[in-house]
Design a protein around this motif. Structure first.
Motif, PDB file in Angstrom:
ATOM      1  N   ARG A 169      70.132  56.529  86.043  1.00 53.33           N
ATOM      2  CA  ARG A 169      70.850  57.208  87.038  1.00 53.33           C
ATOM      3  C   ARG A 169      72.030  55.458  86.654  1.00 53.33           C
ATOM      4  NH1 ARG A 169      69.468  58.564  91.722  1.00 53.33           N
ATOM      5  NH2 ARG A 169      66.857  59.482  90.836  1.00 53.33           N
ATOM      6  N   LEU A 170      71.479  53.742  86.870  1.00 48.50           N
ATOM      7  CA  LEU A 170      72.178  53.065  86.452  1.00 48.50           C
ATOM      8  C   LEU A 170      73.219  53.254  85.298  1.00 48.50           C
ATOM      9  CD1 LEU A 170      73.230  50.216  88.127  1.00 48.50           C
ATOM     10  CD2 LEU A 170      70.657  49.633  86.265  1.00 48.50           C
ATOM     11  N   LEU A 171      73.175  53.716  84.514  1.00 46.24           N
ATOM     12  CA  LEU A 171      73.858  53.898  83.327  1.00 46.24           C
ATOM     13  C   LEU A 171      74.958  54.472  84.094  1.00 46.24           C
ATOM     14  CD1 LEU A 171      72.003  53.829  80.284  1.00 46.24           C
ATOM     15  CD2 LEU A 171      73.019  52.339  80.625  1.00 46.24           C
ATOM     16  N   ALA A 172      74.675  55.987  84.301  1.00 48.92           N
ATOM     17  CA  ALA A 172      75.382  57.034  85.046  1.00 48.92           C
ATOM     18  C   ALA A 172      76.486  56.638  85.296  1.00 48.92           C
ATOM     19  CB  ALA A 172      74.930  58.127  84.924  1.00 48.92           C
ATOM     20  N   VAL A 197      73.239  53.352  93.772  1.00 44.57           N
ATOM     21  CA  VAL A 197      73.458  54.475  93.362  1.00 44.57           C
ATOM     22  C   VAL A 197      73.289  55.218  92.661  1.00 44.57           C
ATOM     23  CG1 VAL A 197      73.272  52.052  91.325  1.00 44.57           C
ATOM     24  CG2 VAL A 197      71.419  53.891  91.715  1.00 44.57           C
ATOM     25  N   GLY A 198      73.375  56.286  94.164  1.00 49.23           N
ATOM     26  CA  GLY A 198      73.108  57.283  94.644  1.00 49.23           C
ATOM     27  C   GLY A 198      74.247  58.085  95.429  1.00 49.23           C
ATOM     28  N   VAL A 199      75.375  57.601  95.036  1.00 49.15           N
ATOM     29  CA  VAL A 199      76.508  58.046  95.802  1.00 49.15           C
ATOM     30  C   VAL A 199      77.215  59.503  94.787  1.00 49.15           C
ATOM     31  CG1 VAL A 199      77.556  55.882  96.402  1.00 49.15           C
ATOM     32  CG2 VAL A 199      77.767  56.449  94.213  1.00 49.15           C
ATOM     33  N   ALA A 201      71.984  61.992  86.311  1.00 49.67           N
ATOM     34  CA  ALA A 201      71.100  61.312  85.796  1.00 49.67           C
ATOM     35  C   ALA A 201      69.538  62.084  84.861  1.00 49.67           C
ATOM     36  CB  ALA A 201      69.939  59.862  86.816  1.00 49.67           C
ATOM     37  N   SER A 202      69.494  62.949  86.355  1.00 49.22           N
ATOM     38  CA  SER A 202      68.582  64.686  85.818  1.00 49.22           C
ATOM     39  C   SER A 202      69.149  65.274  84.294  1.00 49.22           C
ATOM     40  CB  SER A 202      68.394  65.134  87.229  1.00 49.22           C
ATOM     41  OG  SER A 202      69.623  66.001  87.052  1.00 49.22           O
ATOM     42  N   GLU A 203      69.731  64.983  84.313  1.00 48.34           N
ATOM     43  CA  GLU A 203      70.999  65.907  83.780  1.00 48.34           C
ATOM     44  C   GLU A 203      70.033  64.600  81.914  1.00 48.34           C
ATOM     45  OE1 GLU A 203      74.439  67.128  83.682  1.00 48.34           O
ATOM     46  OE2 GLU A 203      74.300  68.083  85.858  1.00 48.34           O
ATOM     47  N   PHE A 213      68.669  52.912  96.100  1.00 47.45           N
ATOM     48  CA  PHE A 213      68.655  51.987  95.800  1.00 47.45           C
ATOM     49  C   PHE A 213      68.158  51.419  94.304  1.00 47.45           C
ATOM     50  CE2 PHE A 213      69.351  52.009  99.843  1.00 47.45           C
ATOM     51  CZ  PHE A 213      70.967  51.150  99.649  1.00 47.45           C
ATOM     52  N   GLU A 214      68.867  50.589  93.350  1.00 47.09           N
ATOM     53  CA  GLU A 214      68.311  50.007  92.306  1.00 47.09           C
ATOM     54  C   GLU A 214      68.745  47.807  91.933  1.00 47.09           C
ATOM     55  OE1 GLU A 214      67.183  50.789  89.509  1.00 47.09           O
ATOM     56  OE2 GLU A 214      67.435  52.877  90.363  1.00 47.09           O
TER      57      GLU A 214
END
Length: 323
Positions: free
Chosen positions: A56-59, A227-229, A242-244, A264-265
């Protein structure tokens, strides 16, 4: 005069073309790529195994913040489980390498490795570093830092027992030592013959975690990012991307449900300049930091306008102003 048969060469070229089929990109993905040209910031994420990375953070870093983003995995997962076949050891490492590359094609990050072998569960940091040959693997991490030149380095794990696995904690030890060694002219000077130079990242951070079951290293006094935007160009949120990405770890059965909404991270300072509001605080991420950078920045803006504004106007005109 010798005669040569062209058929093998033609067949080889044909098969090479098939194996190197270029990606089919949508106009939104092309626009996102052009926007990414305007951003010069870079982030390197460091952990121990395939599946340790925070997809998720990488994406988010790659496709929202548009930074050049990389994941350095110490191992290729040679010592883990395999739920899709009976391959183990080196063969399993090959499978997991391909799973990581497939994940990176989705989240937009680049993939790096060291020569460390995943020998299975490690009881301690010292055990992992001894078996790996610490100096050899440290030189690999330094090489990646000098080659990639990240503005910020982020580790998944701390260098102690909270990491839960000797490989995990060892990856943090190596990242922290490499952060310093990469900037030192006297450390691994043989690398300079291959075109790299000393490199000092702005800071190194630890991406704290809440894995459940008492494994929570986050706190509200730590720096955090949502990071959930949602990315309107891609039509997806970063929880979905992130799930993909994470679901590519098929040998480990990592099917992850898509998620949308706030997420949030958390980050805590390790070394370098401190930051309070953002991981890239104090880092110039535009072309302005380079000579002639303002001209390059303007050229990219003109390119985006020329390609997308004029093409949209032309389509609208042909359709009678419908769009």
């Amino acid at each position: 005069m010798k005669k040569f048969c062209l058929l093998p060469a033609i067949l080889l070229a044909a098969f090479a073309g098939i194996s190197q089929t270029p990606a089919s990109l949508s106009s939104s993905e092309i626009l996102l790529g052009l926007k990414k040209l305007k951003v010069t910031g870079s982030v390197l994420y460091v952990a121990a195994h395939p599946d340790d990375e925070n997809t998720r953070l990488l994406a988010y870093m790659s496709k929202e913040r548009l930074y050049r983003t990389g994941y350095l995995s110490m191992t290729r997962g040679d010592g883990g489980q395999n739920l899709i076949g009976d391959e183990q050891g080196i063969e399993l490492g090959l499978i997991r390498t391909q799973e990581l590359l497939a994940a990176r094609r989705i989240d937009g990050a680049e993939q790096f490795f060291t020569r460390a072998y995943d020998f299975g569960f490690s009881k301690s940091t010292d055990e992992a570093l001894k078996i790996w040959d610490k100096e050899k693997i440290l030189s690999d991490v330094v090489w990646v830092i000098r080659k990639f030149q990240p503005d910020v380095i982020i580790t998944r794990f701390p260098p102690d027992n909270r990491a839960g696995h000797g490989h995990h904690s060892a990856s943090a030890v190596l990242a922290q030592e490499a952060y310093i060694a990469a900037a030192d002219l006297n450390r691994f000077p043989e690398q300079f013959a291959y075109g790299v130079k000393p490199w000092k990242a702005k800071r190194i951070l630890w991406n704290t975690f809440n894995f459940g079951g008492g494994a929570n290293t986050t706190s509200e006094n730590q720096m955090r990012l949502d990071v959930g935007v949602f990315n309107p160009l891609l039509g997806k949120g970063y929880g979905e991307l992130a799930s993909e990405s994470r679901s590519q770890h098929k040998s480990q059965g990592f099917g992850v449900p898509r998620q949308r909404g706030q997420s949030f991270e958390y980050f805590t300072h390790v070394n370098g300049e401190t930051a309070t509001a953002d991981v890239m605080e104090g880092v110039e991420t535009s072309w302005i930091k380079f000579p002639g950078g303002e001209t390059i920045d303007l050229m990219i803006d003109q390119l985006v306008k020329k390609i997308f504004y004029h093409s949209s106007f032309s389509i609208s005109k042909r359709l009678g102003g419908i769009i």
